[in-house]
Scaffold this motif. Structure first.
Motif, PDB file in Angstrom:
ATOM      1  N   LYS A  22      -3.492 -11.984  12.963  1.00 29.60           N
ATOM      2  CA  LYS A  22      -4.064 -10.696  12.527  1.00 29.60           C
ATOM      3  C   LYS A  22      -4.997 -10.927  11.353  1.00 29.60           C
ATOM      4  CE  LYS A  22      -2.804  -5.955  11.450  1.00 29.60           C
ATOM      5  NZ  LYS A  22      -3.222  -5.357  12.718  1.00 29.60           N
ATOM      6  N   LEU A  40      -7.484  -8.627   8.372  1.00 28.03           N
ATOM      7  CA  LEU A  40      -7.844  -7.314   7.834  1.00 28.03           C
ATOM      8  C   LEU A  40      -9.021  -7.479   6.880  1.00 28.03           C
ATOM      9  CD1 LEU A  40      -4.264  -6.013   6.863  1.00 28.03           C
ATOM     10  CD2 LEU A  40      -5.633  -5.198   8.793  1.00 28.03           C
ATOM     11  N   SER A  62     -11.247  -5.221   3.998  1.00 27.77           N
ATOM     12  CA  SER A  62     -11.461  -3.977   3.278  1.00 27.77           C
ATOM     13  C   SER A  62     -12.874  -4.051   2.698  1.00 27.77           C
ATOM     14  CB  SER A  62     -10.406  -3.857   2.181  1.00 27.77           C
ATOM     15  OG  SER A  62     -10.736  -2.783   1.354  1.00 27.77           O
ATOM     16  N   ASN A 107      -7.531  -4.022  -4.327  1.00 29.31           N
ATOM     17  CA  ASN A 107      -7.219  -3.958  -2.888  1.00 29.31           C
ATOM     18  C   ASN A 107      -6.388  -5.099  -2.337  1.00 29.31           C
ATOM     19  OD1 ASN A 107      -8.600  -1.591  -2.624  1.00 29.31           O
ATOM     20  ND2 ASN A 107     -10.533  -2.574  -2.050  1.00 29.31           N
ATOM     21  N   PRO A 124      -2.281  -4.525  -1.743  1.00 27.37           N
ATOM     22  CA  PRO A 124      -1.968  -3.621  -0.618  1.00 27.37           C
ATOM     23  C   PRO A 124      -2.394  -4.202   0.744  1.00 27.37           C
ATOM     24  CG  PRO A 124      -3.094  -2.420  -2.367  1.00 27.37           C
ATOM     25  CD  PRO A 124      -3.066  -3.842  -2.788  1.00 27.37           C
ATOM     26  N   LEU A 125      -3.517  -4.934   0.744  1.00 29.87           N
ATOM     27  CA  LEU A 125      -3.997  -5.510   2.014  1.00 29.87           C
ATOM     28  C   LEU A 125      -3.006  -6.569   2.526  1.00 29.87           C
ATOM     29  CD1 LEU A 125      -6.640  -4.800   3.480  1.00 29.87           C
ATOM     30  CD2 LEU A 125      -7.655  -6.868   2.550  1.00 29.87           C
ATOM     31  N   GLU A 143       0.174  -6.666   1.784  1.00 30.05           N
ATOM     32  CA  GLU A 143       1.392  -5.952   2.213  1.00 30.05           C
ATOM     33  C   GLU A 143       1.229  -5.424   3.627  1.00 30.05           C
ATOM     34  OE1 GLU A 143       2.401  -2.955  -0.653  1.00 30.05           O
ATOM     35  OE2 GLU A 143       3.387  -4.433  -1.954  1.00 30.05           O
ATOM     36  N   THR A 144       0.067  -4.861   3.918  1.00 26.90           N
ATOM     37  CA  THR A 144      -0.198  -4.336   5.264  1.00 26.90           C
ATOM     38  C   THR A 144      -0.172  -5.464   6.291  1.00 26.90           C
ATOM     39  OG1 THR A 144      -1.631  -2.706   4.233  1.00 26.90           O
ATOM     40  CG2 THR A 144      -1.811  -2.900   6.613  1.00 26.90           C
ATOM     41  N   LEU A 145      -0.777  -6.592   5.919  1.00 27.46           N
ATOM     42  CA  LEU A 145      -0.845  -7.734   6.845  1.00 27.46           C
ATOM     43  C   LEU A 145       0.560  -8.164   7.274  1.00 27.46           C
ATOM     44  CD1 LEU A 145      -2.931  -9.861   8.022  1.00 27.46           C
ATOM     45  CD2 LEU A 145      -2.242 -11.324   6.126  1.00 27.46           C
ATOM     46  N   ARG A 152       3.343  -6.344   6.927  1.00 27.02           N
ATOM     47  CA  ARG A 152       4.069  -5.227   7.557  1.00 27.02           C
ATOM     48  C   ARG A 152       3.718  -5.117   9.038  1.00 27.02           C
ATOM     49  NH1 ARG A 152       2.758  -1.489   4.026  1.00 27.02           N
ATOM     50  NH2 ARG A 152       1.090  -0.631   5.299  1.00 27.02           N
ATOM     51  N   GLU A 153       2.458  -5.418   9.369  1.00 30.59           N
ATOM     52  CA  GLU A 153       2.005  -5.225  10.755  1.00 30.59           C
ATOM     53  C   GLU A 153       2.145  -6.472  11.623  1.00 30.59           C
ATOM     54  OE1 GLU A 153      -1.868  -3.438  10.510  1.00 30.59           O
ATOM     55  OE2 GLU A 153      -1.037  -1.542   9.754  1.00 30.59           O
ATOM     56  N   THR A 154       2.797  -7.520  11.083  1.00 26.85           N
ATOM     57  CA  THR A 154       3.061  -8.723  11.890  1.00 26.85           C
ATOM     58  C   THR A 154       4.546  -9.065  11.711  1.00 26.85           C
ATOM     59  OG1 THR A 154       2.447 -10.119  10.012  1.00 26.85           O
ATOM     60  CG2 THR A 154       0.736  -9.717  11.647  1.00 26.85           C
TER      61      THR A 154
END
Ligand code: KG4
Ligand code: ZN
Length: 335
Positions: A28, A30, A32, A56, A59-60, A62-64, A66-68
């Protein structure tokens, strides 16, 4: 699998990626973008860019995760952009990369941003060596002979503006906001290349120059204020393609190379893609990255990082960001 986290903050995109370095598979990524922040200023403002990266990046990340299905402890090494770029922006990514590597006790693998762009093509297809790489972005316009990973020979470069800068400046003259390249691309599709702009005379066989073309467009607009904008855009874009093709074809011919990769933000340009594709008729294999990977991203940094990791080229924890470092010197032996 060998899991790498890649971090890219060299300009105005904060980008992170998770990549399987063994299977060469992107898990994955991301990005921003800060385009809206810088647009009112007509270009990237370095201090704002650095502050935005700082805001940024966590949070980026953390999202990475969280989504894997992966977590920090699954990481085997960290890849990051060391150079070149805006120094204030680079240090944010370098600092985060070092902290992660240090706290997890895993290797730190430095990547040259231009090497990342070259290997953006490999995210979707492998290219045999040797090949020629044309890098066309906001910061760079350079032609390299790539003999193998880590062995790069600079053939030519712009002596003034980068091709992305030329697009952005001409777009501004035509009333478009920063970054203007995509606007010119769209507008040019409605026009005819009816104006013959002069080609620059440049010293060096494979060097480029774009500042004269920008001035020629400016003078033309002053003299012909009512000329259709779409025709100006189409004529400018055709001239850029002619100039890039001329030097690139010359290099391919002289060096007897039959493979070309075209990378960087401007490699998204539809006219450039169409014109370079025509080289296939001359038995040149031509490779572009997927659109998603033309502009700055961390997936390309992860790919190049995986190749450097395989060769055991790690960085010490006291390594520091560099605003400039020539790609051909970056090579394999620099750490
Ligand atoms: O590679 P990139 O995202 O950032 C740098 O590393 O510099 O390149 C950004 C540049 C900008 O100048 C932008 O106007 C240009 O790429 N660009 C385009 C197109 N899309 C982006 N130029 C022409 N046509 C496009 N479709
Ligand atoms: Zn770039």
């Amino acid at each position: 699998m060998l899991l790498t986290l890649a971090i890219e903050t060299s300009c105005d995109e904060t980008a992170v990626a998770l990549f399987d370095a063994e299977g060469k598979k992107l898990i994955k990524h991301l990005v921003s973008s800060q385009v809206n922040l810088h647009s009112p200023f007509g270009g990237v403002v370095p201090e704002l860019s650095a502050r935005e990266h700082t805001k940024n990046i966590t949070p980026l990340l953390e999202t990475l995760f969280r989504e894997t299905p992966y977590s920090w402890k699954d990481l085997n090494f960290v890849s990051f952009t060391l150079t070149p770029g805006l120094i204030l922006s680079l240090v944010v990514g370098v600092g985060v990369a070092k902290s992660v590597a240090h706290s997890l006790g895993i290797p730190l693998v430095p990547v040259h941003h231009l090497e990342g762009h070259i290997y953006s093509v490999f995210l979707s297809q492998r290219v045999e060596y040797p090949f020629i790489a044309l890098i066309v972005s906001g910061g760079h316009t350079e032609l390299y002979l790539v003999k193998e990973f880590g062995r790069y020979q600079l053939l030519g470069k712009t002596l003034d503006d980068s091709v992305g800068e030329a697009f952005d400046k001409v777009a501004r003259l035509l009333g478009f906001p920063y970054p203007g390249g995509p606007h010119i691309d769209k507008l040019a599709q409605l026009g005819k290349p009816s104006i013959k702009f002069p080609h620059p005379k440049v010293s060096g066989k494979y060097n480029f120059s774009f500042s004269g073309l920008k001035t020629a467009v400016l003078n033309f607009i002053k003299r012909n204020p009512d000329y259709p904008k779409e025709d100006i855009a189409a004529s400018f874009q055709k001239t850029v393609a002619d100039i890039l093709l001329d030097k690139t074809e010359r290099a391919l011919r002289d060096l007897k190379i039959s493979r070309l990769v075209v990378v960087g933000g401007v490699a998204a340009n539809s006219e450039l893609r169409r014109r370079f594709k025509e080289l296939e008729k001359k038995n040149i294999e031509i490779f572009f990255p997927k659109m998603e990977f033309t502009s700055d991203n961390a997936a390309m940094i992860a790919y190049a990082g995986s190749l450097r990791f395989e060769r055991g080229r790690y960085a010490p924890l006291d390594i520091n960001a560099l605003p400039n470092y020539p790609l051909e010197k970056f090579g394999l032996d620099w750490t």
